[in-house]
Write a protein that holds these residues in place. Structure first.
Motif, short mmCIF file in Angstrom:
data_model
loop_
_atom_site.label_atom_id
_atom_site.label_comp_id
_atom_site.label_asym_id
_atom_site.label_seq_id
_atom_site.Cartn_x
_atom_site.Cartn_y
_atom_site.Cartn_z
N GLY A 42 -3.32 -3.42 -2.88
CA GLY A 42 -3.47 -1.98 -3.03
C GLY A 42 -4.60 -1.59 -3.96
N MET B 280 -3.09 -4.35 -14.24
CA MET B 280 -3.59 -5.09 -13.08
C MET B 280 -4.48 -6.24 -13.53
SD MET B 280 -6.13 -3.52 -10.18
CE MET B 280 -7.51 -3.39 -11.34
N HIS C 104 0.82 -1.21 0.00
CA HIS C 104 0.00 0.00 0.00
C HIS C 104 0.86 1.26 0.00
CE1 HIS C 104 -4.06 -1.81 0.67
NE2 HIS C 104 -3.27 -2.84 0.88
N ALA D 143 -0.52 -1.41 -10.46
CA ALA D 143 -1.45 -0.37 -10.04
C ALA D 143 -2.32 0.13 -11.18
CB ALA D 143 -0.69 0.80 -9.43
N ASP E 203 3.69 3.89 -2.10
CA ASP E 203 4.01 4.38 -3.44
C ASP E 203 5.40 3.90 -3.85
OD1 ASP E 203 1.60 5.83 -3.68
OD2 ASP E 203 2.47 7.51 -2.56
N ASP F 80 1.28 -6.54 -7.71
CA ASP F 80 1.27 -5.18 -7.19
C ASP F 80 1.08 -4.15 -8.30
OD1 ASP F 80 2.27 -4.82 -4.07
OD2 ASP F 80 2.77 -6.75 -4.93
N ARG G 161 -7.90 -0.09 -5.30
CA ARG G 161 -8.35 1.19 -4.77
C ARG G 161 -9.85 1.42 -4.77
NH1 ARG G 161 -3.54 5.44 -5.92
NH2 ARG G 161 -1.83 3.94 -5.95
N LYS H 126 -4.37 2.00 0.78
CA LYS H 126 -4.99 2.53 -0.42
C LYS H 126 -6.36 1.92 -0.71
CE LYS H 126 -0.57 3.65 -2.62
NZ LYS H 126 -0.77 5.10 -2.51
#
Length: 286
Positions: free
Chosen positions: A187, A168, A128, A163, A130, A161, A189, A215
């Motif tokens: 992560g 994804m 979670h 994003a 950056d 992972d 969202r 996140k």
């Protein structure tokens, strides 16, 4: 000499719970004491990399964990909690595919229920955070396939992972096409994204990771069931609760001129809790 899998078939028991109706919750623990408390409330424990890095090293979750330390911790957990599910975060498999397989053999031999292995590359980060970097998909799949060929009963959670939504979903679909037991997109969202992942992975069980301040949205087990999630891991509730309580307790101690509170958990209560972990009290797993 070949090591045989535990007779209690920890992986099989977790796999059956995951396939059952509803969401299987696994609570993140960071040391033996937090696990002792969590085991009174939940049937499944999650060995969180975030929590272990904080507890064992006093460092953030950015790749400091050495695999022998993690294996030793899981061994103590299994001795104390012979019937609980133990899902273990092994990060990227400690970089190398051969090391990942070696760790998987160790964990299966001591009775772990399952592992999570991610597609990050070094320097790695909490799921979670950056700045995460990910391996080329083909490179991760090769590592994953080696792990899957190595395990016998152990549940394997394949984690991406990624994003960006298109990547994804591409990776989630690719992971679902393997023999991995469960898929995790860390992560994630939004609820919309969870629904899209659920669509692309078909019937493969889906795991959702909840972490305070992370996140992903805060969702109840009822919410997750409606979204088609099969497993929920709570990475840090024990760690963050301990940080909050310890900080408050020590502030109170300073304000009280060093006078301990009159009403609190004492020696007898804490000792009684810990005595339950002595192995002679446990029924042998058959």
């Amino acid at each position: 000499m070949t090591t045989t899998a535990p007779t209690c078939a920890a992986g099989h028991r977790l796999r059956q719970d995951v396939k059952a109706a509803g969401v299987t919750p696994l609570v993140g623990v960071f040391d033996m004491f937090s696990a002792t408390i969590a085991a009174q409330h939940f049937d499944g424990l999650f060995v969180s990399g975030f929590g272990f890095a904080a507890s064992y090293y006093g460092l953030p979750d950015i790749g400091f964990i050495a695999w022998p330390d993690m294996v030793a911790f899981v061994s103590r957990l299994r001795l104390a909690f012979p019937r609980h599910h133990l899902l273990v975060d092994i990060d990227d498999g400690y970089v190398d595919s051969e090391v990942a397989c070696h760790v998987v053999r160790h964990l299966e031999a001591i009775g772990a229920s399952g592992v999570i292995i991610e597609d990050q590359k070094r320097p790695r980060r909490c799921g979670h955070a950056d700045g995460k970097l990910i391996l080329p998909l083909e490179e991760y799949l090769a590592k994953l396939e080696m792990v899957l060929a190595t395990r016998r009963d152990l549940v394997v959670v394949a984690r991406t992972d990624a994003a960006e939504e298109k990547e994804m979903l591409r990776r989630a679909a690719a992971l679902a096409a393997t023999d991995a037991d469960v898929i995790l997109v860390d992560g994630v969202r939004s609820e919309h994204a969870v629904r899209r992942i659920r669509e692309v992975i078909g019937d493969k069980p889906l795991l959702f990771n909840q972490i305070a301040g992370g996140k992903s949205p805060r969702l109840s087990l009822t919410d997750l069931t409606a979204l088609g999630v099969d497993v929920a891991i709570y990475s840090t509730p024990c760690l963050f609760a301990a940080q909050t309580a310890i900080d408050q307790s020590l502030q109170d101690l300073k304000k009280a001129d060093g006078l301990l509170p009159e009403h609190s958990i004492g020696v007898a209560h804490s000792t009684a809790l810990l005595e339950g972990n002595i192995s002679r009290h446990h029924t042998v797993c058959r």
